[in-house]
Design an enzyme around this catalytic site. Structure first.
Site, mmCIF file in Angstrom:
data_model
loop_
_atom_site.group_PDB
_atom_site.id
_atom_site.type_symbol
_atom_site.label_atom_id
_atom_site.label_comp_id
_atom_site.label_asym_id
_atom_site.label_seq_id
_atom_site.Cartn_x
_atom_site.Cartn_y
_atom_site.Cartn_z
ATOM 1 N N VAL A 111 13.736 -9.852 0.964
ATOM 2 C CA VAL A 111 14.890 -9.061 1.429
ATOM 3 C C VAL A 111 15.444 -9.558 2.769
ATOM 4 C CG1 VAL A 111 14.260 -7.014 0.117
ATOM 5 C CG2 VAL A 111 13.480 -7.228 2.493
ATOM 6 N N ARG A 168 -6.854 -4.171 8.438
ATOM 7 C CA ARG A 168 -6.799 -3.003 9.309
ATOM 8 C C ARG A 168 -8.161 -2.313 9.345
ATOM 9 N NH1 ARG A 168 -0.898 -0.789 7.614
ATOM 10 N NH2 ARG A 168 -1.375 -2.007 5.767
ATOM 11 N N THR A 206 2.474 -9.850 1.264
ATOM 12 C CA THR A 206 1.220 -9.117 1.522
ATOM 13 C C THR A 206 0.981 -8.057 0.449
ATOM 14 O OG1 THR A 206 2.330 -7.497 2.963
ATOM 15 C CG2 THR A 206 1.372 -9.433 4.035
ATOM 16 N N PHE A 266 0.830 -1.208 0.000
ATOM 17 C CA PHE A 266 0.000 0.000 0.000
ATOM 18 C C PHE A 266 0.868 1.263 0.000
ATOM 19 C CE2 PHE A 266 -1.990 2.936 3.253
ATOM 20 C CZ PHE A 266 -2.730 3.646 2.342
ATOM 21 N N LYS A 295 11.788 -11.599 10.783
ATOM 22 C CA LYS A 295 12.962 -11.687 9.901
ATOM 23 C C LYS A 295 13.119 -10.441 9.029
ATOM 24 C CE LYS A 295 14.069 -15.714 7.994
ATOM 25 N NZ LYS A 295 13.889 -17.025 7.313
ATOM 26 N N LYS A 317 25.187 0.726 2.520
ATOM 27 C CA LYS A 317 26.608 0.971 2.853
ATOM 28 C C LYS A 317 27.496 0.686 1.650
ATOM 29 C CE LYS A 317 30.090 -0.856 6.065
ATOM 30 N NZ LYS A 317 30.565 -2.124 5.488
ATOM 31 N N TYR A 372 6.099 -7.756 15.589
ATOM 32 C CA TYR A 372 6.198 -6.550 14.743
ATOM 33 C C TYR A 372 6.917 -5.440 15.508
ATOM 34 C CZ TYR A 372 4.376 -2.667 11.840
ATOM 35 O OH TYR A 372 4.219 -1.558 11.026
HETATM 36 P P1 NAD Z 1 1.695 -3.659 3.009
HETATM 37 O O1 NAD Z 1 1.487 -4.998 3.634
HETATM 38 O O2 NAD Z 1 0.646 -3.143 2.109
HETATM 39 O O3 NAD Z 1 3.074 -3.613 2.223
HETATM 40 C C1 NAD Z 1 4.220 -4.275 2.672
HETATM 41 C C2 NAD Z 1 4.949 -4.818 1.457
HETATM 42 O O4 NAD Z 1 6.167 -5.449 1.896
HETATM 43 C C3 NAD Z 1 4.141 -5.895 0.734
HETATM 44 O O5 NAD Z 1 4.112 -5.627 -0.661
HETATM 45 C C4 NAD Z 1 4.902 -7.196 1.037
HETATM 46 O O6 NAD Z 1 4.737 -8.163 0.039
HETATM 47 C C5 NAD Z 1 6.320 -6.679 1.180
HETATM 48 N N1 NAD Z 1 7.188 -7.565 1.967
HETATM 49 C C6 NAD Z 1 6.951 -8.068 3.211
HETATM 50 N N2 NAD Z 1 7.974 -8.854 3.592
HETATM 51 C C7 NAD Z 1 8.888 -8.838 2.577
HETATM 52 C C8 NAD Z 1 10.158 -9.461 2.379
HETATM 53 N N3 NAD Z 1 10.707 -10.249 3.306
HETATM 54 N N4 NAD Z 1 10.810 -9.209 1.230
HETATM 55 C C9 NAD Z 1 10.286 -8.405 0.270
HETATM 56 N N5 NAD Z 1 9.084 -7.800 0.396
HETATM 57 C C10 NAD Z 1 8.392 -8.022 1.541
HETATM 58 O O7 NAD Z 1 1.936 -2.633 4.219
HETATM 59 P P2 NAD Z 1 2.041 -1.037 4.185
HETATM 60 O O8 NAD Z 1 0.915 -0.497 4.961
HETATM 61 O O9 NAD Z 1 2.278 -0.555 2.816
HETATM 62 O O10 NAD Z 1 3.353 -0.814 5.073
HETATM 63 C C11 NAD Z 1 4.604 -0.554 4.463
HETATM 64 C C12 NAD Z 1 5.638 -0.243 5.525
HETATM 65 O O11 NAD Z 1 5.235 0.895 6.303
HETATM 66 C C13 NAD Z 1 5.861 -1.390 6.514
HETATM 67 O O12 NAD Z 1 7.245 -1.480 6.809
HETATM 68 C C14 NAD Z 1 5.084 -0.957 7.728
HETATM 69 O O13 NAD Z 1 5.640 -1.495 8.901
HETATM 70 C C15 NAD Z 1 5.216 0.549 7.674
HETATM 71 N N6 NAD Z 1 4.093 1.201 8.365
HETATM 72 C C16 NAD Z 1 2.884 1.309 7.753
HETATM 73 C C17 NAD Z 1 1.838 1.910 8.438
HETATM 74 C C18 NAD Z 1 0.480 2.099 7.809
HETATM 75 O O14 NAD Z 1 -0.433 2.631 8.474
HETATM 76 N N7 NAD Z 1 0.255 1.729 6.567
HETATM 77 C C19 NAD Z 1 2.025 2.393 9.742
HETATM 78 C C20 NAD Z 1 3.274 2.228 10.331
HETATM 79 C C21 NAD Z 1 4.312 1.652 9.620
HETATM 80 N N1 UDP Z 2 -10.213 -2.525 14.906
HETATM 81 C C1 UDP Z 2 -11.573 -2.748 15.026
HETATM 82 N N2 UDP Z 2 -12.195 -3.508 14.077
HETATM 83 C C2 UDP Z 2 -11.541 -4.030 12.996
HETATM 84 C C3 UDP Z 2 -10.154 -3.797 12.875
HETATM 85 C C4 UDP Z 2 -9.512 -3.053 13.852
HETATM 86 O O1 UDP Z 2 -12.221 -2.280 15.977
HETATM 87 O O2 UDP Z 2 -12.199 -4.709 12.175
HETATM 88 C C5 UDP Z 2 -9.535 -1.707 15.925
HETATM 89 C C6 UDP Z 2 -8.298 -2.335 16.555
HETATM 90 O O3 UDP Z 2 -8.660 -3.105 17.687
HETATM 91 C C7 UDP Z 2 -7.475 -1.124 16.921
HETATM 92 C C8 UDP Z 2 -7.836 -0.092 15.854
HETATM 93 O O4 UDP Z 2 -9.062 -0.549 15.269
HETATM 94 O O5 UDP Z 2 -7.868 -0.637 18.191
HETATM 95 C C9 UDP Z 2 -6.792 0.033 14.733
HETATM 96 O O6 UDP Z 2 -6.505 -1.264 14.288
HETATM 97 P P1 UDP Z 2 -5.606 -1.547 13.011
HETATM 98 O O7 UDP Z 2 -5.593 -3.023 12.828
HETATM 99 O O8 UDP Z 2 -6.069 -0.711 11.880
HETATM 100 O O9 UDP Z 2 -4.162 -1.029 13.372
HETATM 101 P P2 UDP Z 2 -3.306 -0.819 14.726
HETATM 102 O O10 UDP Z 2 -3.382 0.632 14.987
HETATM 103 O O11 UDP Z 2 -3.905 -1.601 15.854
HETATM 104 O O12 UDP Z 2 -1.970 -1.300 14.348
#
Ligand code: NAD
Ligand code: UDP
Length: 320
Positions: A57, A186, A35, A11, A91, A105, A145
């Site tokens: 990765v 989510r 994912t 995403f 991992k 690096k 996580y």
């Molecule tokens: P997402 O699941 O949509 O995207 C994650 C991507 O990483 C996926 O395409 C998945 O296939 C890829 N991936 C996972 N493990 C991998 C691996 N070992 N090798 C190669 N690719 C791999 O999630 P997102 O919401 O887009 O999140 C992206 C990043 O931002 C993550 O690191 C997440 O922890 C961080 N993040 C997102 C949010 C949010 O609200 N979306 C909040 C905090 C942090």
């Molecule tokens: N949540 C919920 N219903 C759902 C999914 C999530 O009430 O179907 C709640 C969850 O318990 C949390 C908040 O929404 O308190 C945000 O959850 P999310 O999974 O989006 O991300 P988090 O902030 O917990 O990483």
């Protein structure tokens, strides 16, 4: 610049890739699709300047030619995903971060880590400032996580201090918008898909827990500014307007205007009770703050999910 972006099929990765291409950079997207979405990838592969490597990765990655930036976004990010893939999550946060720091690096490239508000755990300081060390349960289900990201931050700072690597750490707070997987699990994707399908919205607990939701284009703008800045210490990047989960559900019900009701389910273990970024540092260092509030952001997000629901391609993924 030539930028390696891990998690490009996800995403946030797909939106960030689009922004980097729009700014004139070349993007080498890397993803193992655990994912990620083939649709996001297909859409990116049509764009000039984008190339793709399917690769996990958590094993070393070698890239030919010059690289100016490594942006490490690969990781399952939805609680439902990281509960399904606990070892892979640990991992990619640990070994994956180490490998991508090694690549940066080797190439003398700038490195940016996608960290998370989850490093604060169930916070005892509210709103969360970057100098707060957090309240994380290392052995709880979310620990896979949270602790991986905390390790990733420590490893990033060690590469900066010990190897002089040019590093950035973004602490990203809950972000939503088009191109989320409908079954991401989510809260925004679940509630919007459930509302569009006329199903009950699955509220965990009594819905009094809070989150602060950032629209994806705002988030990406903050991340890009951080990447271009010279700030090495962690920076919160999120929208500081806080809502209860019940308020979020009510706003989605108001906008979708269907027959759905609320269905209360048990609160997952270690679910943070509150979460709100203090963005003073982002404002001062990056000149950044979000522009799109929740009402407008949902107005821009709901049509994307509506298209998928109408095509029969969307189901929510609540916890059982
Ligand atoms: P997402 O699941 O949509 O995207 C994650 C991507 O990483 C996926 O395409 C998945 O296939 C890829 N991936 C996972 N493990 C991998 C691996 N070992 N090798 C190669 N690719 C791999 O999630 P997102 O919401 O887009 O999140 C992206 C990043 O931002 C993550 O690191 C997440 O922890 C961080 N993040 C997102 C949010 C949010 O609200 N979306 C909040 C905090 C942090
Ligand atoms: N949540 C919920 N219903 C759902 C999914 C999530 O009430 O179907 C709640 C969850 O318990 C949390 C908040 O929404 O308190 C945000 O959850 P999310 O999974 O989006 O991300 P988090 O902030 O917990 O990483």
């Amino acid at each position: 610049m030539r930028i390696v972006l891990t998690g490009a099929a996800g995403f946030l990765g797909s939106h960030l890739a689009a922004r980097l291409l729009q700014e004139g950079h070349e993007v080498v997207g890397v993803d193992n699709l655990i994912t990620g979405s083939q649709t996001n990838l297909a859409w990116l592969q049509e764009k000039d300047g984008f190339s793709f490597r399917e690769h996990d990765v958590s094993t070393p990655l070698f890239v030919d030619g010059a690289v100016d930036g490594v942006l490490h976004f690969a990781s399952p990010a939805s609680p439902v995903d990281y509960l399904e893939y606990p070892i892979q999550t640990l991992k990619v946060g640990s070994l994956g971060t180490h490998n991508m720091l090694g690549l940066a690096k080797e190439k003398e490239a700038r490195f940016l880590l996608a960290s998370t508000s989850e490093v604060y755990g169930d916070p005892e300081i509210h709103p969360q400032t970057e100098d707060y060390w957090g309240n994380v349960n290392p052995v709880g289900p979310r620990g896979v996580y949270d602790e991986a990201k905390r390790f990733a931050e420590a490893m990033t700072m060690a590469y900066h201090r010990h190897h002089g690597l040019d590093t950035r750490i973004a602490r990203i707070f809950n972000t939503y918008g088009p191109r989320m997987r409908p079954a991401d699990g989510r809260v925004v994707s679940n509630f919007v898909v459930q509302a569009l399908r006329g199903e009950p919205l699955t509220v965990y607990g009594d819905g009094s827990q809070t989150r602060s939701f950032c629209y994806v284009t705002d988030e990406v703008d903050g991340l890009y500014r951080l990447f271009l800045s010279d700030e090495v210490e962690p920076v919160n990047v999120g929208n500081p307007t806080e809502y209860t989960i019940r308020e979020l559900a009510q706003e989605i019900l108001r906008q979708v205007d269907g027959p759905s009701t609320l269905e209360f389910r048990s609160l997952p273990e270690d679910d943070p009770k509150v979460r709100q970024p203090d963005i003073t540092r982002a404002r001062e260092l990056l000149g950044w703050e979000p522009r799109i509030d929740l009402v407008e952001g949902l107005q821009q997000t709901i049509p994307y999910f509506r298209g998928l629901v109408e095509a029969g391609q969307a189901e929510a993924r609540p916890l059982e």
